[in-house]
Write an enzyme that holds these catalytic residues in place. Sequence first.
Site, mmCIF file in Angstrom:
data_model
loop_
_atom_site.group_PDB
_atom_site.id
_atom_site.type_symbol
_atom_site.label_atom_id
_atom_site.label_comp_id
_atom_site.label_asym_id
_atom_site.label_seq_id
_atom_site.Cartn_x
_atom_site.Cartn_y
_atom_site.Cartn_z
ATOM 1 N N TYR A 15 0.832 -1.208 0.000
ATOM 2 C CA TYR A 15 0.000 0.000 0.000
ATOM 3 C C TYR A 15 0.869 1.263 0.000
ATOM 4 C CZ TYR A 15 1.143 -1.701 4.539
ATOM 5 O OH TYR A 15 1.825 -2.246 5.572
ATOM 6 N N SER A 252 9.276 -0.754 8.922
ATOM 7 C CA SER A 252 9.018 -1.799 7.934
ATOM 8 C C SER A 252 7.533 -2.005 7.742
ATOM 9 C CB SER A 252 9.691 -3.104 8.344
ATOM 10 O OG SER A 252 8.836 -3.859 9.169
ATOM 11 N N LYS A 253 7.189 -2.253 6.462
ATOM 12 C CA LYS A 253 5.786 -2.459 6.146
ATOM 13 C C LYS A 253 5.276 -3.670 6.909
ATOM 14 C CE LYS A 253 6.383 -1.147 1.372
ATOM 15 N NZ LYS A 253 6.060 -1.412 -0.002
ATOM 16 N N ARG A 254 6.145 -4.672 7.015
ATOM 17 C CA ARG A 254 5.719 -5.916 7.638
ATOM 18 C C ARG A 254 5.472 -5.711 9.143
ATOM 19 N NH1 ARG A 254 8.526 -9.853 9.548
ATOM 20 N NH2 ARG A 254 10.445 -8.812 8.929
ATOM 21 N N GLY A 257 3.023 -2.318 9.699
ATOM 22 C CA GLY A 257 2.032 -2.168 8.638
ATOM 23 C C GLY A 257 0.933 -1.160 8.941
#
Length: 522
Positions: A15, A252-254, A257
Amino acid sequence: MSDVRVRFAPSPTGYLHIGSARTALFNYLYARHTGGKFLLRIEDTDLARSTEESTNSILEGLKWLGFAPDEEIVFQSNNADKHRAAAMKLLEDGKAYRDFTPKAEPSDANVKDAIKERARAQGGDKNMRDNEYRDLSKDESDARAASGEPFAIRLKVPDAGKTSFEDQVYGPQERDYAETEDLVLLRSDGHPLYNLAVVCDDIEMQITHVIRGQDHLTNTHKQILIYEALGVTPPTFAHLPLIMAPNKGKLSKRKHGEVVSMTTYRDAGFIAAAFRNFLALLGWSAGEEREIYSLDELVEEFSLDGIHRSNAVFNFTEGDPRKWTDDKAIWMNAEYIRTMPLGELIPFVKPELNAAKLWRDEYEDDDKEWFENTINLIRQRFFTLKDFSSQGRAYFSEDFDFDAAAVEKNLKKFPDLKTWLPELATRFEVEFGDALQKPAREQGRNTQHSNKTFTEENIETVVKAFTEEKGTKLGVIMNGARTLLTGVAVGPSMLSVFETIGLERTLMRLRSQMAWNQSNET
Ligand code: GLU
């Protein structure tokens, strides 16, 4: 009008997150400031990782932030033929070569081992030019290709020299050619690789300034090599400082999120203008203390010179759901909610109330004045648009919850209130009863129907007298009444709350035993 052309070029593999949204903003501001063009290119060349869902989420995020591109959106995958043609031209010109090294399939352990072994023999990455096909004669290379042997195309990075450029943020940059490998331009399946695609598209789109994250610095050197091979002058580059997590680690996106996705902010009740303002200050300043800027002011003030070299920090408390966003982001949002013209705020509040089934059409009609006064009153302490339907619920509905801590602290600690507050209701009824005959909307300020209107000053006189009679403190009565009327322990001045809730609902709520009967556990 100027000839400045910038682009935002997200890869649709996730995203729109904080970092990319800020990149979009800085490109947008630079284009507007210079009178240039802001373009959007979706870099969907990594077919395995690109998804339509992600493209949509990026477009939604950009739409929310208000960054519409000035020309049609470019989808990088549509340009693959042009990228291939560029690679072939470099091959023709002797600036690139065919690499016939067999491609290791995941199952092909022997080939993998052979490649590893060769790399080891060549001293790992140290000698990046030692590819046996680099200096293959043109005839042999052509013949092997003609025989159908698969090959990748690699850039033939010149032996001596360096890439150098003047970064608009970080200053002069150079890198010895020896530090860059002969990068693959085209895979053996004909798929163009990232750096080639970016350069070809930036040339085609006539990009004058590339403004992107500092994590692309290494790519920039590689891309300059491609520009040089193609004989095209590279654009001007400006790299943006990174945005770090509070512990100075990578965002981090992970891992983060929720915290970093733009649509999360939209859905959590952030105002786009406030969020843009917040993003602008993540790594940029106009060299003054000021923090609140409208979009027009940002456009006016923005310059590449104002971009910081040091990394920005996104300050949230990890693991604490109440502190899931940056302190400044939430402060900024509250500031916008509190100070923006009511006429601009209400169009955001309406859908929020609508979604919570709290909206009534009278708010735009007969009860318009009451509604606007109410929004103006309650917004003073709100942080997000969600607060209008949650903390503000009691102003628009009879169906609201009582906060257990408020009930405990403001009601149950003073058992006398259980009879006093209904008594206060009766006192109001006696003093202001006439007003009850009038429709609710006419009970407010400036109405002349009754001798005594249910308005702040009159209410204060009555409550003060009542408090003295009971020999208690004004705070005890007011806090108790606040909890019964609004369900919570904090809010605007209690006199204005009485007036806003209105006489009829005040009487009902002061008399209600619901909060008193609520068990402690809720
Ligand atoms: N597609 C790249 C990314 O999402 C950006 C490429 C560029 O700006 O040159 O990180």
